[in-house]
Design a protein around this motif. Structure first.
Motif, PDB file in Angstrom:
ATOM      1  N   LYS A 104      39.758  56.081  33.434  1.00 17.02           N
ATOM      2  CA  LYS A 104      39.773  55.000  34.602  1.00 17.02           C
ATOM      3  C   LYS A 104      41.114  55.124  35.569  1.00 17.02           C
ATOM      4  O   LYS A 104      41.475  55.237  36.510  1.00 17.02           O
ATOM      5  CB  LYS A 104      41.142  54.067  33.781  1.00 17.02           C
ATOM      6  CG  LYS A 104      40.248  53.599  32.955  1.00 17.02           C
ATOM      7  CD  LYS A 104      39.228  52.419  33.570  1.00 17.02           C
ATOM      8  CE  LYS A 104      38.216  51.650  32.903  1.00 17.02           C
ATOM      9  NZ  LYS A 104      37.184  51.023  33.357  1.00 17.02           N
ATOM     10  N   THR A 115      27.272  55.161  33.960  1.00 13.62           N
ATOM     11  CA  THR A 115      28.011  54.132  33.672  1.00 13.62           C
ATOM     12  C   THR A 115      28.956  54.687  33.286  1.00 13.62           C
ATOM     13  O   THR A 115      29.661  53.759  32.666  1.00 13.62           O
ATOM     14  CB  THR A 115      27.592  52.891  32.824  1.00 13.62           C
ATOM     15  OG1 THR A 115      27.226  53.644  31.887  1.00 13.62           O
ATOM     16  CG2 THR A 115      25.133  52.272  33.240  1.00 13.62           C
ATOM     17  N   ALA A 154      32.086  56.024  34.185  1.00 16.60           N
ATOM     18  CA  ALA A 154      32.943  55.693  35.401  1.00 16.60           C
ATOM     19  C   ALA A 154      33.747  54.241  34.996  1.00 16.60           C
ATOM     20  O   ALA A 154      34.697  54.002  35.532  1.00 16.60           O
ATOM     21  CB  ALA A 154      32.793  55.428  36.778  1.00 16.60           C
ATOM     22  N   TYR A 155      32.922  53.104  34.284  1.00 20.50           N
ATOM     23  CA  TYR A 155      32.680  52.146  34.208  1.00 20.50           C
ATOM     24  C   TYR A 155      32.999  51.328  32.560  1.00 20.50           C
ATOM     25  O   TYR A 155      33.642  50.222  32.251  1.00 20.50           O
ATOM     26  CB  TYR A 155      32.046  50.829  34.965  1.00 20.50           C
ATOM     27  CG  TYR A 155      31.488  51.299  35.961  1.00 20.50           C
ATOM     28  CD1 TYR A 155      32.063  51.146  37.607  1.00 20.50           C
ATOM     29  CD2 TYR A 155      30.081  52.482  35.797  1.00 20.50           C
ATOM     30  CE1 TYR A 155      31.466  51.911  38.492  1.00 20.50           C
ATOM     31  CE2 TYR A 155      29.836  53.065  37.661  1.00 20.50           C
ATOM     32  CZ  TYR A 155      30.583  52.366  38.417  1.00 20.50           C
ATOM     33  OH  TYR A 155      30.137  52.919  39.438  1.00 20.50           O
ATOM     34  N   ARG A 156      32.246  52.784  31.785  1.00 18.89           N
ATOM     35  CA  ARG A 156      32.570  51.932  30.041  1.00 18.89           C
ATOM     36  C   ARG A 156      33.609  53.191  29.640  1.00 18.89           C
ATOM     37  O   ARG A 156      33.563  53.323  28.314  1.00 18.89           O
ATOM     38  CB  ARG A 156      31.520  52.385  29.361  1.00 18.89           C
ATOM     39  CG  ARG A 156      30.408  53.242  29.955  1.00 18.89           C
ATOM     40  CD  ARG A 156      29.459  53.343  29.056  1.00 18.89           C
ATOM     41  NE  ARG A 156      28.639  54.099  29.663  1.00 18.89           N
ATOM     42  CZ  ARG A 156      28.650  55.711  28.380  1.00 18.89           C
ATOM     43  NH1 ARG A 156      29.423  55.508  27.596  1.00 18.89           N
ATOM     44  NH2 ARG A 156      27.675  56.654  28.811  1.00 18.89           N
ATOM     45  N   ILE A 199      33.118  46.893  43.527  1.00 24.21           N
ATOM     46  CA  ILE A 199      33.664  48.517  42.920  1.00 24.21           C
ATOM     47  C   ILE A 199      35.002  48.723  42.519  1.00 24.21           C
ATOM     48  O   ILE A 199      35.515  48.627  43.098  1.00 24.21           O
ATOM     49  CB  ILE A 199      33.265  48.994  44.164  1.00 24.21           C
ATOM     50  CG1 ILE A 199      31.394  48.242  44.850  1.00 24.21           C
ATOM     51  CG2 ILE A 199      32.825  50.230  43.508  1.00 24.21           C
ATOM     52  CD1 ILE A 199      30.570  48.376  43.916  1.00 24.21           C
ATOM     53  N   PRO A 200      34.758  49.898  41.618  1.00 23.06           N
ATOM     54  CA  PRO A 200      36.732  49.716  40.815  1.00 23.06           C
ATOM     55  C   PRO A 200      36.380  50.675  41.807  1.00 23.06           C
ATOM     56  O   PRO A 200      36.247  51.519  42.386  1.00 23.06           O
ATOM     57  CB  PRO A 200      36.161  50.585  39.543  1.00 23.06           C
ATOM     58  CG  PRO A 200      34.768  49.602  38.774  1.00 23.06           C
ATOM     59  CD  PRO A 200      34.056  49.259  40.162  1.00 23.06           C
ATOM     60  N   PHE A 258      30.644  43.060  37.886  1.00 22.38           N
ATOM     61  CA  PHE A 258      31.773  43.305  37.880  1.00 22.38           C
ATOM     62  C   PHE A 258      32.484  42.029  39.295  1.00 22.38           C
ATOM     63  O   PHE A 258      33.781  42.068  39.011  1.00 22.38           O
ATOM     64  CB  PHE A 258      32.661  44.422  37.849  1.00 22.38           C
ATOM     65  CG  PHE A 258      32.262  45.446  36.895  1.00 22.38           C
ATOM     66  CD1 PHE A 258      32.806  45.361  35.786  1.00 22.38           C
ATOM     67  CD2 PHE A 258      31.883  47.285  36.960  1.00 22.38           C
ATOM     68  CE1 PHE A 258      32.522  46.607  34.591  1.00 22.38           C
ATOM     69  CE2 PHE A 258      31.533  47.397  35.756  1.00 22.38           C
ATOM     70  CZ  PHE A 258      31.342  47.094  34.702  1.00 22.38           C
ATOM     71  N   VAL A 298      36.687  55.265  41.516  1.00 16.73           N
ATOM     72  CA  VAL A 298      35.124  55.386  42.179  1.00 16.73           C
ATOM     73  C   VAL A 298      34.811  55.768  43.520  1.00 16.73           C
ATOM     74  O   VAL A 298      34.459  54.497  44.239  1.00 16.73           O
ATOM     75  CB  VAL A 298      33.495  53.969  41.633  1.00 16.73           C
ATOM     76  CG1 VAL A 298      32.332  54.960  41.330  1.00 16.73           C
ATOM     77  CG2 VAL A 298      34.238  54.194  40.182  1.00 16.73           C
ATOM     78  N   ILE A 342      26.665  46.903  39.775  1.00 15.91           N
ATOM     79  CA  ILE A 342      27.503  46.977  40.030  1.00 15.91           C
ATOM     80  C   ILE A 342      28.599  45.741  40.494  1.00 15.91           C
ATOM     81  O   ILE A 342      29.405  45.487  40.193  1.00 15.91           O
ATOM     82  CB  ILE A 342      28.271  48.690  39.733  1.00 15.91           C
ATOM     83  CG1 ILE A 342      27.908  49.797  39.755  1.00 15.91           C
ATOM     84  CG2 ILE A 342      29.851  48.871  40.372  1.00 15.91           C
ATOM     85  CD1 ILE A 342      27.713  49.369  38.225  1.00 15.91           C
ATOM     86  N   LYS A 395      24.824  50.352  43.659  1.00 14.00           N
ATOM     87  CA  LYS A 395      26.370  49.283  44.033  1.00 14.00           C
ATOM     88  C   LYS A 395      25.588  48.481  44.175  1.00 14.00           C
ATOM     89  O   LYS A 395      27.019  47.139  43.889  1.00 14.00           O
ATOM     90  CB  LYS A 395      26.518  49.482  45.673  1.00 14.00           C
ATOM     91  CG  LYS A 395      27.550  51.304  46.203  1.00 14.00           C
ATOM     92  CD  LYS A 395      27.342  52.035  47.500  1.00 14.00           C
ATOM     93  CE  LYS A 395      28.095  50.843  47.953  1.00 14.00           C
ATOM     94  NZ  LYS A 395      28.182  51.801  49.637  1.00 14.00           N
ATOM     95  N   TYR A 446      26.352  48.199  29.874  1.00 18.45           N
ATOM     96  CA  TYR A 446      26.228  48.650  30.516  1.00 18.45           C
ATOM     97  C   TYR A 446      24.260  48.297  31.169  1.00 18.45           C
ATOM     98  O   TYR A 446      23.676  47.805  32.180  1.00 18.45           O
ATOM     99  CB  TYR A 446      26.697  48.563  32.027  1.00 18.45           C
ATOM    100  CG  TYR A 446      28.322  48.026  31.762  1.00 18.45           C
ATOM    101  CD1 TYR A 446      28.414  46.720  31.487  1.00 18.45           C
ATOM    102  CD2 TYR A 446      29.712  49.062  31.644  1.00 18.45           C
ATOM    103  CE1 TYR A 446      29.835  46.699  31.456  1.00 18.45           C
ATOM    104  CE2 TYR A 446      30.793  48.860  31.230  1.00 18.45           C
ATOM    105  CZ  TYR A 446      30.978  47.196  31.606  1.00 18.45           C
ATOM    106  OH  TYR A 446      32.297  47.481  31.345  1.00 18.45           O
TER     107      TYR A 446
END
Length: 293
Positions: free
Chosen positions: A116, A107, A109-111, A143-144, A140, A147, A136, A133, A38
């Motif tokens: 998770k 990144t 938190a996302y990869r 926002i997950p 995606f 997070v 992200i 924000k 990312y």
């Protein structure tokens, strides 16, 4: 992080580090030190256009940076790998919260799959948070849920109330990560952050961060190049740690201190095809646990 008195928009150094991660991620799997699919999204549209339309000019510029800051990029990717490894191990060992201070364009938190089910708090200046924000959302489309963004100027704002209002629970097992942060804070702000970590921990929480050892006003040529590089991007270096890190952290409420200097991470990460890659001796990484009586 950007100092309040000179801040103008989102962090430029965060973009520089994202570009370094992106370049490393393009290398073959058996050569790259870290991988961040990312990272390239956090380059500005102007930079991405320049890279696409003028690859030779971009390459020349990057080579010029490497000549003036030998080993800088390799130390950055080693730092990313070190933080990745610690965070993955912590998540597998029951981590419940990850607090990323000066999150920039981090990144993880996302990869990182292990995060998770971990509540991740990303703290940085409001200008950088807004860009983060937006990016992200572009990647995606949302926002997950795990997070939480916490806009704050770490140089002047107190975190206790802001984090509590954001859902931070001091009873949960937490790792505090400060990657590429404390260089840009004055020493008193660094002390405040470490004190906050100690006082906000009811279990044996831990911290990881990187630090420099050369004072800005007495830096040798190699160090001055690094300080000038950061200053030109609006984020002057303000702190270094020039005493043994074990003494520094033990006096501030930490133990089980594990330090990794440039020789250590050169040996740990740069071997085989990467054996000839130079690292900078200006930065070290450290992990420590909060001590409770």
């Amino acid at each position: 992080m950007i100092s309040k008195d000179i801040k103008k928009g989102p962090s430029k150094m965060a973009e520089v580090v994202a570009l370094i991660r992106a370049e490393e991620s393009e290398k073959p799997a058996d050569e790259r030190i870290c991988y961040d699919l990312y990272a390239i999204h956090f380059a500005s549209p102007e930079m991405r256009e320049f890279m696409a339309c003028h690859p030779e000019k971009y390459k020349a510029q990057r080579e010029q940076v490497e000549r003036s800051l030998p080993g800088y990029s390799n130390s950055i990717v080693a730092r990313v790998r070190y933080f990745d490894d610690i965070i993955k191990l912590s998540a597998r060992d029951g981590l419940e919260q990850l607090v990323i201070m000066g999150a920039g364009y981090d990144t993880r938190a996302y990869r990182i799959e292990e995060l998770k089910n971990v509540h991740v708090f990303e703290i940085d200046h409001p200008d950088t948070i807004e860009v983060k924000k937006s990016k992200i959302n572009e990647i995606f489309g949302f926002i997950p849920a795990h997070v939480t963004y916490v806009p704050a100027d770490l140089e002047v704002e107190k975190l206790e109330q802001k984090l509590a209002e954001s859902g931070y629970d001091k009873t949960k097992k937490t790792l505090f990560a400060m990657e590429g942060l404390i260089y840009y804070l004055p020493p008193e702000a660094v002390d405040d952050l470490l004190l906050f970590i100690v006082q906000s921990s009811s279990k044996e929480n831990a911290v990881i961060f990187d630090y420099g050892r050369v004072k800005p006003d007495t830096a040798v040529h190699k160090g001055k190049s690094g300080y000038e590089f950061a200053k030109q991007r609006g984020e002057p270096v303000k702190s270094s740690i020039n005493e043994p890190i074990e003494k520094f952290l033990s006096e501030r409420g930490f133990y089980e201190i594990k330090n990794m200097d440039s020789e250590d991470y050169k040996k740990a990460y740069f071997y085989g095809k990467n054996a000839d890659r130079e690292v900078s001796d200006m930065a070290s990484f450290v992990y420590a646990v909060v001590k409770h009586d």
